[in-house]
Design a protein around this motif. Structure first.
Motif, mmCIF file in Angstrom:
data_model
loop_
_atom_site.group_PDB
_atom_site.id
_atom_site.type_symbol
_atom_site.label_atom_id
_atom_site.label_comp_id
_atom_site.label_asym_id
_atom_site.label_seq_id
_atom_site.Cartn_x
_atom_site.Cartn_y
_atom_site.Cartn_z
ATOM 1 N N ARG A 29 36.611 44.407 24.151
ATOM 2 C CA ARG A 29 36.906 43.899 25.497
ATOM 3 C C ARG A 29 35.825 42.921 25.947
ATOM 4 O O ARG A 29 36.120 41.867 26.523
ATOM 5 N N ASN B 182 40.983 39.716 41.689
ATOM 6 C CA ASN B 182 40.793 40.799 40.721
ATOM 7 C C ASN B 182 39.797 41.846 41.195
ATOM 8 O O ASN B 182 39.833 42.997 40.754
ATOM 9 N N GLU C 89 43.795 49.010 26.117
ATOM 10 C CA GLU C 89 42.775 49.926 25.603
ATOM 11 C C GLU C 89 42.332 49.447 24.224
ATOM 12 O O GLU C 89 42.906 49.820 23.203
ATOM 13 N N LYS D 262 44.728 44.821 30.744
ATOM 14 C CA LYS D 262 43.753 45.915 30.666
ATOM 15 C C LYS D 262 44.060 46.847 29.495
ATOM 16 O O LYS D 262 44.064 48.077 29.624
ATOM 17 N N ASN E 174 34.955 43.791 33.999
ATOM 18 C CA ASN E 174 34.788 42.987 32.789
ATOM 19 C C ASN E 174 33.365 42.450 32.677
ATOM 20 O O ASN E 174 32.799 42.369 31.582
#
Length: 251
Positions: free
Chosen positions: A82, A161, A76, A74, A35
């Motif tokens: 994003r 993460n 798409e 997560k 991210n």
């Protein structure tokens, strides 16, 4: 200290990179959190589109929880969306944790000039999304300088993460021990880290604990800089000393 390649191994917010004047050196920004690396990529390559997606976001708990769920799944949704979602979490969360809603006034529009400035600064920067050991091995040379700001010792649970574990502290030390170039590591000052890097140059200092100021005003915590070169090298030279040079005695 001479170097031709500057590599920020645990990039995070890129504070050192953005404070560092751009030069002729080869610069690499890396973060194992996709991210973060995606956000930096979109800031560099799609800043205008990113700003447009952030223009009318809401500073409210319901929207924060919705975005947090999308990021965790997560979904798409495309790189720029994003990146916008992740940036929204950073700006509207408590202490930029991306975890809990901050509930404080914040002008997202006020960040747009910063995004544009960051886009210009990142134009020649290589952006990576690699495990730290793989990055160090691939970028090492006699003219490489690695700056590492890994998760603090005993805080590994906050970085699930990206999978940074207690054993990774030793794996990082082993990777740095084997390099041809130079490294500077910043850590929390604790006996375990001092023992792990025993034999290297160290410099200890205290700084304000920003996260605890709300509950414990003036709270400080100890940090430790560790290097495989003389940290006083520039202090003893005739070169101009920058903001990031050390001013006190080595420990």
């Amino acid at each position: 200290m001479f170097y031709e390649k500057y590599i920020e191994v645990f990039g995070g917010g890129g504070w050192i990179l953005f404070a560092k004047p751009p030069g002729n050196d080869h610069e690499v920004f890396n973060d194992a959190n996709s991210n973060i690396s995606n956000l930096f990529y979109c800031v560099r390559e799609h800043s205008s589109e990113l700003i447009e997606k952030l223009r009318y976001v809401l500073n409210c708990r319901e929207d924060f929880d919705r975005i947090k769920h999308i990021i965790s799944q997560k979904a798409e949704i495309g790189d720029v969306q994003r990146a916008a979602n992740f940036y929204q979490l950073i700006r509207y969360s408590y202490a930029s944790s991306c975890d809990s809603f901050g509930g404080k006034p914040h002008s997202m529009w006020g960040n747009f000039p910063l995004i544009e400035q960051a886009s210009r600064r990142l134009q020649k920067v290589v952006i990576e999304n690699k495990d730290f050991e793989k990055l160090i091995n691939s970028q090492d040379s006699e003219v490489s300088f690695f700056y590492c700001d890994p998760p603090y010792y005993s805080t590994e649970g906050y970085y699930q993460n990206v999978g940074f574990t207690t054993a990774d502290h030793e794996r990082l030390r082993n990777a740095l021990t084997a390099i041809k170039g130079k490294f500077l590591v910043s850590y929390n000052d604790c006996p375990e880290i001092r023992e792990l890097y025993k034999g290297y140059k160290m410099y200890s200092y205290e700084r304000l604990n920003n996260i605890r100021q709300r509950f414990d005003g003036g709270s400080m915590f100890g940090e430790l800089l560790i290097a495989n070169y003389d940290l006083n090298e520039r202090l003893n030279s005739d070169q101009q000393i920058s903001l990031y040079d050390l001013e006190d005695q080595l420990c």
